[in-house]
Structure formats: C-alpha cells, structure tokens
Motif scaffolding. Structure first.
Motif, PDB file in Angstrom:
ATOM      1  N   HIS A  48      46.374  43.985 -33.218  1.00  0.00           N
ATOM      2  CA  HIS A  48      45.506  44.210 -32.059  1.00  0.00           C
ATOM      3  C   HIS A  48      45.649  45.639 -31.536  1.00  0.00           C
ATOM      4  CE1 HIS A  48      43.503  40.424 -31.241  1.00  0.00           C
ATOM      5  NE2 HIS A  48      44.635  39.765 -31.480  1.00  0.00           N
ATOM      6  N   VAL A  49      46.868  46.181 -31.575  1.00  0.00           N
ATOM      7  CA  VAL A  49      47.077  47.564 -31.135  1.00  0.00           C
ATOM      8  C   VAL A  49      46.299  48.527 -32.023  1.00  0.00           C
ATOM      9  CG1 VAL A  49      48.804  49.389 -30.902  1.00  0.00           C
ATOM     10  CG2 VAL A  49      49.306  47.101 -30.060  1.00  0.00           C
ATOM     11  N   LEU A  50      46.341  48.319 -33.335  1.00  0.00           N
ATOM     12  CA  LEU A  50      45.592  49.170 -34.254  1.00  0.00           C
ATOM     13  C   LEU A  50      44.094  49.043 -34.045  1.00  0.00           C
ATOM     14  CD1 LEU A  50      47.608  48.643 -37.566  1.00  0.00           C
ATOM     15  CD2 LEU A  50      47.649  50.622 -36.058  1.00  0.00           C
ATOM     16  N   MET A  51      43.637  47.822 -33.768  1.00  0.00           N
ATOM     17  CA  MET A  51      42.203  47.602 -33.580  1.00  0.00           C
ATOM     18  C   MET A  51      41.680  48.254 -32.301  1.00  0.00           C
ATOM     19  SD  MET A  51      42.104  43.613 -34.770  1.00  0.00           S
ATOM     20  CE  MET A  51      40.574  43.325 -33.868  1.00  0.00           C
TER      21      MET A  51
ATOM     22  N   ALA B  69      35.523  45.702 -42.463  1.00  0.00           N
ATOM     23  CA  ALA B  69      35.853  44.350 -42.004  1.00  0.00           C
ATOM     24  C   ALA B  69      35.479  44.150 -40.545  1.00  0.00           C
ATOM     25  CB  ALA B  69      37.345  44.086 -42.205  1.00  0.00           C
ATOM     26  N   SER B  70      35.568  45.197 -39.732  1.00  0.00           N
ATOM     27  CA  SER B  70      35.250  45.060 -38.308  1.00  0.00           C
ATOM     28  C   SER B  70      33.769  44.772 -38.074  1.00  0.00           C
ATOM     29  CB  SER B  70      35.646  46.330 -37.558  1.00  0.00           C
ATOM     30  OG  SER B  70      34.909  47.449 -38.031  1.00  0.00           O
ATOM     31  N   LYS B  71      32.920  45.076 -39.038  1.00  0.00           N
ATOM     32  CA  LYS B  71      31.479  44.848 -38.884  1.00  0.00           C
ATOM     33  C   LYS B  71      31.074  43.422 -39.222  1.00  0.00           C
ATOM     34  CE  LYS B  71      30.354  49.655 -40.002  1.00  0.00           C
ATOM     35  NZ  LYS B  71      29.655  50.571 -40.948  1.00  0.00           N
ATOM     36  N   ARG B  72      31.925  42.724 -39.955  1.00  0.00           N
ATOM     37  CA  ARG B  72      31.546  41.371 -40.388  1.00  0.00           C
ATOM     38  C   ARG B  72      32.493  40.274 -39.918  1.00  0.00           C
ATOM     39  NH1 ARG B  72      34.844  40.382 -44.889  1.00  0.00           N
ATOM     40  NH2 ARG B  72      35.794  42.271 -45.753  1.00  0.00           N
TER      41      ARG B  72
ATOM     42  N   ALA C 263      43.728  39.027 -40.372  1.00  0.00           N
ATOM     43  CA  ALA C 263      43.629  39.656 -41.693  1.00  0.00           C
ATOM     44  C   ALA C 263      44.428  40.957 -41.742  1.00  0.00           C
ATOM     45  CB  ALA C 263      42.157  39.925 -42.018  1.00  0.00           C
ATOM     46  N   LEU C 264      44.382  41.728 -40.659  1.00  0.00           N
ATOM     47  CA  LEU C 264      45.151  42.967 -40.607  1.00  0.00           C
ATOM     48  C   LEU C 264      46.645  42.682 -40.536  1.00  0.00           C
ATOM     49  CD1 LEU C 264      45.264  46.007 -40.469  1.00  0.00           C
ATOM     50  CD2 LEU C 264      44.777  45.885 -38.019  1.00  0.00           C
ATOM     51  N   ALA C 265      47.037  41.629 -39.828  1.00  0.00           N
ATOM     52  CA  ALA C 265      48.447  41.231 -39.785  1.00  0.00           C
ATOM     53  C   ALA C 265      48.936  40.854 -41.185  1.00  0.00           C
ATOM     54  CB  ALA C 265      48.641  40.066 -38.820  1.00  0.00           C
TER      55      ALA C 265
ATOM     56  N   LYS D  67      39.796  37.054 -35.979  1.00  0.00           N
ATOM     57  CA  LYS D  67      39.919  36.856 -37.424  1.00  0.00           C
ATOM     58  C   LYS D  67      40.356  38.150 -38.102  1.00  0.00           C
ATOM     59  CE  LYS D  67      37.388  34.933 -41.351  1.00  0.00           C
ATOM     60  NZ  LYS D  67      36.090  34.354 -41.799  1.00  0.00           N
ATOM     61  N   LEU D  68      39.807  39.262 -37.624  1.00  0.00           N
ATOM     62  CA  LEU D  68      40.199  40.553 -38.177  1.00  0.00           C
ATOM     63  C   LEU D  68      41.657  40.867 -37.875  1.00  0.00           C
ATOM     64  CD1 LEU D  68      39.502  43.222 -39.542  1.00  0.00           C
ATOM     65  CD2 LEU D  68      38.635  44.060 -37.347  1.00  0.00           C
TER      66      LEU D  68
END
Length: 273
Positions: A211-214, A232-235, A244-246, A240-241
């Motif tokens: 979440h910090v990166l996002m 990935a952020s567009k879809r 996936a990033l974790a 959920k993102l």
C-alpha cells in the motif's frame, strides 16, 4: 518437525496417542513432505520482540478507541486519527469540565497515561528491532527492496532465515497466503480469494508495504517492476493489486535472501516502512 495438517491423513481409526504416533512415523517416510525447520535462539528472541510489539500496538489501538468511545458517550466527537485525539484531549477536558463528571475525567486521564506508557514501550521495542537490523546481513539485503524497512526485514529473517526451506519464491508466497485459493476439478482451474495461509503477521506487513508503494505512483518509473505495476493498476482493484504486489515483494525477498544479493531497483528514493 511436521505440521499437524500433513499427518492427519495418516491417522487410522479413532484418535489416540498410539494412532497419532503411528501417523507421524508414517508421514516421516514420505519423500515429498515438507518439514518445519527448528529456529535458533536468536530467531526466537527476534520473533518474541515482534510479538511483543504487535501486542502493544493492539493495546494502544484499543486504548485510543476506548477514549474516543467514552468521549462520544458524553456527546463529544473527535476527528478521526490518533494525532487529532492526542492534540485535543486535554483541551476538551479543560473546556468541557462542566459537562464531564470528575470520575469520567479521572478515567480519561488514566487512559491517556496508559497511552503514553504504551507509546514508550513501542518506541523502545522498535528501536531494539532497528538496532538488530543494522548488524544482520540478511536484514541489510532485504532493506534494499523498495518498501521494506527494519520491521519487515527482521520479521522475515526471524521466520525464514535465508529462505532455504523453500525451493522457489512462489513457495514463500503460497506459505504467506497471498496467492488465490485453488479448487480445481475436471481440468477446470477455479481460483477464489487468497488462501490466507501461513504467517498472518508477515502477510499483514507485506500488504502494508504494498500500500505504501501504491501511494507513490511518481516513483514507479524508478522500480524494475514499475511497468508491471502501472499496467496492473489499470485493470485491478487497489486491494487486489496490493495483495499481488505483496506476493511479488515476497518472491523478491526470497530471491534476495537465498542468493545473498541486494535487489537492484535502479534508484532508492522512498521512505521504507
């Protein structure tokens, strides 16, 4: 050491000590069974520090919520956020002394003292964890990954050491429970919500790091996985993102620990948690 869920299928008949021992002996003979590694004393100590810190943070949150609830019962609403409550609590007690009974005043003062004591304990524990991260090689390697700081790095080292218990990064992601739960049959893959298996504390930390990166999209171009993150952020929904990033961070962490190499993210221009 074998996880109980892997020995359960080998239990014959009713559950008793004899059948349990026979099931364990049978499970040990299986070549593809994963075993639990024993932790060293340093790992146990570091894991204990994290558990103490987690408990103190939970108690602090409960104390803050209780103060807010008592004020709300008195008809006083405080803006969301611990800093707002901290800055306005004593002003409220002074300005509304006629509306708050003396007993409630003493209760709120006592809770505020508990809050301060918990802050001091959390800061002391966090400082000790940060000191450990400065001298541990694995922690220094992990902190080269964007979003990973002393807390996450020491928690990972305490749990998996150098990652030798896993054959690949995706195994670590599956152990942390940040992969979809699978219920496939008849050559039809069915993927559901994340499994939430394994270490709940580590999963929470890695999702927070995601979440910090996002929250900093301007820095994505400096990351080796920045293009994937943009697409990935567009879809994907943000939650959920984040999962996936974790999962990606967990795989990178395994590779860094297993190969004893720093992560090359081109530039490191962000505040790690």
């Amino acid at each position: 050491i074998i996880a109980a869920k892997y020995t359960k299928p080998f239990v014959k008949g009713q559950k008793n000590d004899y059948n349990d021992a026979e099931a364990v002996a049978e499970a040990v003979l299986r070549p593809n069974l994963n075993y639990v590694q024993e932790k060293s004393q340093d790992q146990l100590d570091l894991q204990a520090l994290h558990r103490v810190r987690s408990r103190l943070v939970s108690r602090r949150t409960a104390t803050i919520n209780q103060i807010r609830a008592f004020l709300l019962e008195q008809g006083i609403a405080v803006r969301t956020g611990s800093s707002s409550l901290r800055n306005s609590l004593f002003a409220i007690l002074d300005n509304r002394a006629n509306e708050i009974s003396s007993r409630m005043h003493d209760i709120l003062i006592g809770l505020s003292e508990d809050w301060l004591w918990l802050d001091e304990r959390i800061d002391a524990t966090s400082t000790e964890i940060e000191q450990i991260s400065k001298y541990d090689v694995g922690c220094q390697l992990l902190m080269s990954i964007p979003g990973i700081g002393p807390i996450i790095s020491t928690a990972l080292v305490a749990a998996i050491v150098n990652g030798s218990a896993f054959e690949r990064g995706r195994d670590l992601g599956a152990w942390l429970g940040v992969v979809p739960r699978q219920y496939s049959t008849g050559d039809k893959p069915i993927l559901g919500k994340i499994s939430k298996a394994g270490n709940r504390y580590l999963r929470m930390l890695l999702v927070q790091a995601a979440h910090v990166l996002m929250m900093r999209p301007k820095l994505w171009q400096n990351l080796s996985f920045g293009d994937w993150l943009k697409r990935a952020s567009k879809r994907m929904h943000k939650n959920k993102l984040a999962v996936a990033l974790a999962n990606k961070l967990a795989r990178i962490a395994w590779s860094v620990l297993y190969n004893c190499t720093e992560f090359d993210n081109h530039t490191t221009d962000m505040e790690a948690i």
